[in-house]
Design a protein around this motif. Structure first.
Motif, mmCIF file in Angstrom:
data_model
loop_
_atom_site.group_PDB
_atom_site.id
_atom_site.type_symbol
_atom_site.label_atom_id
_atom_site.label_comp_id
_atom_site.label_asym_id
_atom_site.label_seq_id
_atom_site.Cartn_x
_atom_site.Cartn_y
_atom_site.Cartn_z
ATOM 1 N N SER A 294 0.863 -1.169 0.000
ATOM 2 C CA SER A 294 0.000 0.000 0.000
ATOM 3 C C SER A 294 0.908 1.230 0.000
ATOM 4 C CB SER A 294 -0.929 0.004 1.214
ATOM 5 O OG SER A 294 -1.835 1.093 1.131
ATOM 6 N N VAL A 295 0.291 2.384 0.085
ATOM 7 C CA VAL A 295 1.087 3.611 0.076
ATOM 8 C C VAL A 295 0.553 4.554 1.143
ATOM 9 C CG1 VAL A 295 -0.355 4.663 -1.727
ATOM 10 C CG2 VAL A 295 1.985 5.498 -1.363
ATOM 11 N N ALA A 296 1.470 5.124 1.911
ATOM 12 C CA ALA A 296 1.135 6.195 2.852
ATOM 13 C C ALA A 296 1.345 7.520 2.128
ATOM 14 C CB ALA A 296 2.028 6.117 4.090
ATOM 15 N N ILE A 297 0.423 8.451 2.302
ATOM 16 C CA ILE A 297 0.489 9.724 1.577
ATOM 17 C C ILE A 297 0.295 10.862 2.563
ATOM 18 C CG2 ILE A 297 -0.504 11.120 -0.287
ATOM 19 C CD1 ILE A 297 -1.656 8.449 -1.400
ATOM 20 N N GLU A 298 1.092 11.894 2.408
ATOM 21 C CA GLU A 298 0.960 13.088 3.251
ATOM 22 C C GLU A 298 1.099 14.322 2.376
ATOM 23 O OE1 GLU A 298 0.431 14.941 7.121
ATOM 24 O OE2 GLU A 298 0.024 12.950 6.284
ATOM 25 N N GLU A 299 0.228 15.288 2.607
ATOM 26 C CA GLU A 299 0.284 16.556 1.878
ATOM 27 C C GLU A 299 0.632 17.674 2.848
ATOM 28 O OE1 GLU A 299 -2.318 19.059 -1.422
ATOM 29 O OE2 GLU A 299 -3.359 17.691 -0.048
ATOM 30 N N ALA A 300 1.419 18.630 2.399
ATOM 31 C CA ALA A 300 1.799 19.763 3.249
ATOM 32 C C ALA A 300 1.996 20.987 2.378
ATOM 33 C CB ALA A 300 3.075 19.453 4.023
ATOM 34 N N SER A 301 1.883 22.157 2.984
ATOM 35 C CA SER A 301 2.123 23.395 2.227
ATOM 36 C C SER A 301 3.624 23.533 1.985
ATOM 37 C CB SER A 301 1.592 24.606 2.982
ATOM 38 O OG SER A 301 2.461 24.964 4.045
ATOM 39 N N ILE A 302 3.945 24.091 0.854
ATOM 40 C CA ILE A 302 5.355 24.270 0.507
ATOM 41 C C ILE A 302 6.027 25.215 1.494
ATOM 42 C CG2 ILE A 302 6.886 25.236 -1.259
ATOM 43 C CD1 ILE A 302 4.935 24.083 -3.341
ATOM 44 N N VAL A 303 5.301 26.237 1.929
ATOM 45 C CA VAL A 303 5.860 27.177 2.908
ATOM 46 C C VAL A 303 6.167 26.457 4.213
ATOM 47 C CG1 VAL A 303 5.346 29.210 4.333
ATOM 48 C CG2 VAL A 303 4.722 29.196 1.899
ATOM 49 N N GLU A 304 5.246 25.594 4.648
ATOM 50 C CA GLU A 304 5.443 24.840 5.895
ATOM 51 C C GLU A 304 6.684 23.958 5.807
ATOM 52 O OE1 GLU A 304 3.251 21.095 8.172
ATOM 53 O OE2 GLU A 304 2.115 22.323 6.767
ATOM 54 N N ILE A 305 6.877 23.299 4.668
ATOM 55 C CA ILE A 305 8.029 22.414 4.519
ATOM 56 C C ILE A 305 9.322 23.226 4.463
ATOM 57 C CG2 ILE A 305 9.141 20.724 3.009
ATOM 58 C CD1 ILE A 305 6.757 19.633 4.521
ATOM 59 N N LYS A 306 9.314 24.332 3.759
ATOM 60 C CA LYS A 306 10.515 25.165 3.661
ATOM 61 C C LYS A 306 10.944 25.694 5.020
ATOM 62 C CE LYS A 306 10.198 26.963 -1.090
ATOM 63 N NZ LYS A 306 9.990 28.185 -1.901
ATOM 64 N N GLN A 307 9.966 26.061 5.837
ATOM 65 C CA GLN A 307 10.269 26.685 7.121
ATOM 66 C C GLN A 307 10.482 25.670 8.245
ATOM 67 O OE1 GLN A 307 7.025 29.428 7.830
ATOM 68 N NE2 GLN A 307 7.775 30.912 6.308
ATOM 69 N N GLY A 308 10.009 24.458 8.066
ATOM 70 C CA GLY A 308 10.078 23.464 9.134
ATOM 71 C C GLY A 308 11.475 22.888 9.324
ATOM 72 N N SER A 309 11.738 22.410 10.520
ATOM 73 C CA SER A 309 13.008 21.740 10.804
ATOM 74 C C SER A 309 12.954 20.310 10.295
ATOM 75 C CB SER A 309 13.277 21.738 12.307
ATOM 76 O OG SER A 309 12.297 20.953 12.985
ATOM 77 N N ILE A 310 14.119 19.696 10.131
ATOM 78 C CA ILE A 310 14.164 18.298 9.712
ATOM 79 C C ILE A 310 13.422 17.412 10.709
ATOM 80 C CG2 ILE A 310 15.686 16.304 9.360
ATOM 81 C CD1 ILE A 310 15.805 18.164 7.040
ATOM 82 N N SER A 311 13.551 17.703 12.000
ATOM 83 C CA SER A 311 12.880 16.870 13.009
ATOM 84 C C SER A 311 11.367 17.028 12.937
ATOM 85 C CB SER A 311 13.378 17.215 14.414
ATOM 86 O OG SER A 311 13.110 18.572 14.734
ATOM 87 N N ALA A 312 10.868 18.256 12.696
ATOM 88 C CA ALA A 312 9.416 18.459 12.602
ATOM 89 C C ALA A 312 8.847 17.756 11.375
ATOM 90 C CB ALA A 312 9.102 19.953 12.550
ATOM 91 N N ILE A 313 9.560 17.857 10.261
ATOM 92 C CA ILE A 313 9.089 17.188 9.047
ATOM 93 C C ILE A 313 9.151 15.670 9.221
ATOM 94 C CG2 ILE A 313 9.482 16.909 6.564
ATOM 95 C CD1 ILE A 313 10.786 19.720 6.625
ATOM 96 N N ALA A 314 10.198 15.172 9.873
ATOM 97 C CA ALA A 314 10.321 13.731 10.121
ATOM 98 C C ALA A 314 9.188 13.219 10.999
ATOM 99 C CB ALA A 314 11.673 13.426 10.761
ATOM 100 N N ASN A 315 8.727 14.040 11.944
ATOM 101 C CA ASN A 315 7.576 13.648 12.760
ATOM 102 C C ASN A 315 6.328 13.470 11.898
ATOM 103 O OD1 ASN A 315 9.111 13.707 15.086
ATOM 104 N ND2 ASN A 315 8.491 15.781 15.667
#
Length: 461
Positions: free
Chosen positions: A317-338
């Protein structure tokens, strides 16, 4: 003026081809039957999946690598033995005209084995540019009307004595776990070793739906019934570049440290995903506010059906996650990994897989795909972990490979793909096979984590 070997254009001459059938003493008559694809097989479609393995040898090794006969004949004999255990791989995949269901006819039609010779040493392959490298060194056609073989193998010899082997499978046969088991069994039989995995094929492809089938409404938003025409008409996304990258162990460990900064231990693939997602966000034009990332998840170990560890088929199967580009650009590696961890955790359970089986049951016949794979839901990238896939272990009796990776012959993709494999060096480094759009490739290569694969990366440290 003598031609510089490094500038010589590679040409490949096909020398022989043969159809390899399962050995009759292993293949009992009652196994000549039809296998109906499981619901999860229908989710994987009929895409070709190709694995590329490279074996270095100098001319001084030609006693063990006899270019004329030894390799090809050894592979031919051991493949016949392997097909006896994995007899659907020697069958034909057809559509039943009455039910429109896809079937595997287990009639020992055989697998295609091709031998070829290249005019360059193996070290002069362009390891980075898979678009170019794969030309000539794999059986290019997997059209059932022209080559009715769901398993196609090409052995190519080089002027240095080196060998490449490409294995192309019809995805309807199985997923990476199934193909990894097949290749491991083949290499073990080639060396007269006992099999580490005896495939359980007697129960067919039994992943039954519930009666009545039921599923969460979420599945209507994530998956879609489609046709071959829908797949052929995927919008021109520019996702055409096929690349190989090397990631050293220190970079992987550093990313994992960054991803675990908030005291939540994250896996290496979760950390790598967070890093790639952040780079990906910088490569997307301003017309898009959001982007998606997906992760392939194996259902073995999550379903309570019997014999799942040796099950040969598709259980993905596939897990899918959507996020805003601004959120990803501004987020830390640890926050995105969560976020990555939460998305994957939603899929790694029996309830998800049983709901998916039931959803497909309610939408048969036909093909099913995650909606975003059709390229109509904005920029997206799928990451797959192959940490258990055999690489250095794939010795067919003439030594361990220096490279083992995966690719695809598809010409147009609706999403980007990145597939991780351990490198054959055995030092914790990775090889990443990728299908990318040019802007993402440029952004990834601007940093130093993903290094374009070259010959020096294939040498053991």
């Amino acid at each position: 003026m003598e031609e510089n070997p490094k500038e010589r254009k590679m040409s490949v001459i096909l020398r022989k081809k043969c159809i390899v059938k399962a050995m009759n003493e292993y293949l009992s008559p009652e196994r000549h039957h039809k296998l109906t694809l499981s619901n999860l097989d229908l989710l994987s479609g009929r895409f070709p999946v190709t694995y590329l393995y490279l074996y270095y040898h100098s001319r001084s090794d030609r006693g063990s690598i006899n270019i004329s006969n030894n390799v090809f004949e050894s592979l031919k004999t051991s493949l016949a033995k392997t097909l006896s255990y994995y007899y659907p791989f020697a069958g034909r995949i057809v559509e039943d005209p009455q039910t429109s269901q896809t079937l595997i006819i287990c009639d020992n039609n055989g697998a295609l084995l091709v031998e070829a010779v290249a005019n360059i040493p193996l070290i002069h392959l362009d390891f980075y540019n898979l678009n170019q490298t794969l030309e000539g060194i794999l059986v290019s056609c997997l059209n059932p009307d022209e080559f009715p073989f769901p398993v196609q193998v090409q052995v190519t010899y080089y002027t240095c004595g080196g060998v490449s082997i490409t294995f192309t499978f019809d995805h309807a046969l199985g997923d990476a776990t199934a193909f990894g088991n097949f290749l491991s069994s083949w290499s073990q039989l080639a060396r007269d070793m006992p099999l580490s995995c005896i495939p359980d094929l007697d129960l067919g492809r039994s992943l039954p739906p519930r009666l009545p089938p039921t599923y969460h409404p979420y599945f209507n938003h994530v998956f879609v019934k489609c046709t071959l025409e829908d797949i052929r008409n995927i919008p021109k996304t520019g996702i055409l570049l096929k690349r190989l990258y090397f990631v050293d162990a220190s970079s992987i460990n550093h990313l994992q440290t960054l991803a675990s900064a908030d005291s939540n231990k994250r896996t290496k693939i979760e950390a790598f995903s967070a890093y790639v997602w952040k780079i990906m966000a910088t490569s997307i034009d301003e017309s898009h506010a959001n982007c998606k990332m997906g992760w392939l998840v194996d259902g073995r170990g999550r379903l309570s059906h019997s014999s799942m560890s040796n099950y040969i088929g598709n259980v993905l199967s596939v897990a899918i996650e959507e996020a805003s580009i601004v959120e990803i650009k501004q987020g830390s590696i640890s926050a995105i990994a969560n976020n990555v961890h939460r998305a994957i955790s939603k899929v790694t359970n029996e309830a998800h897989f049983q709901d998916l089986i039931d959803w497909i049951e309610c939408h048969k016949p036909g093909l099913m795909l995650p909606r975003f794979v059709l390229g109509r839901e904005g920029p997206a990238l799928v990451i797959s972990s192959g940490r258990r896939f055999p690489v250095a272990e794939l010795d067919f009796g003439f030594g361990s490979p220096v490279l083992g990776t995966v690719s695809s012959t598809i010409e147009n993709s609706g999403v980007g793909y990145m597939n991780q494999r351990p490198s054959a060096r055995g030092d914790g480094s990775w090889v990443i096979s990728a299908i990318l759009w040019p802007q993402l490739a440029a952004a990834l290569e601007y940093d130093s984590v993903l290094q374009p694969l070259c010959a020096s990366h294939l040498q053991k440290s």
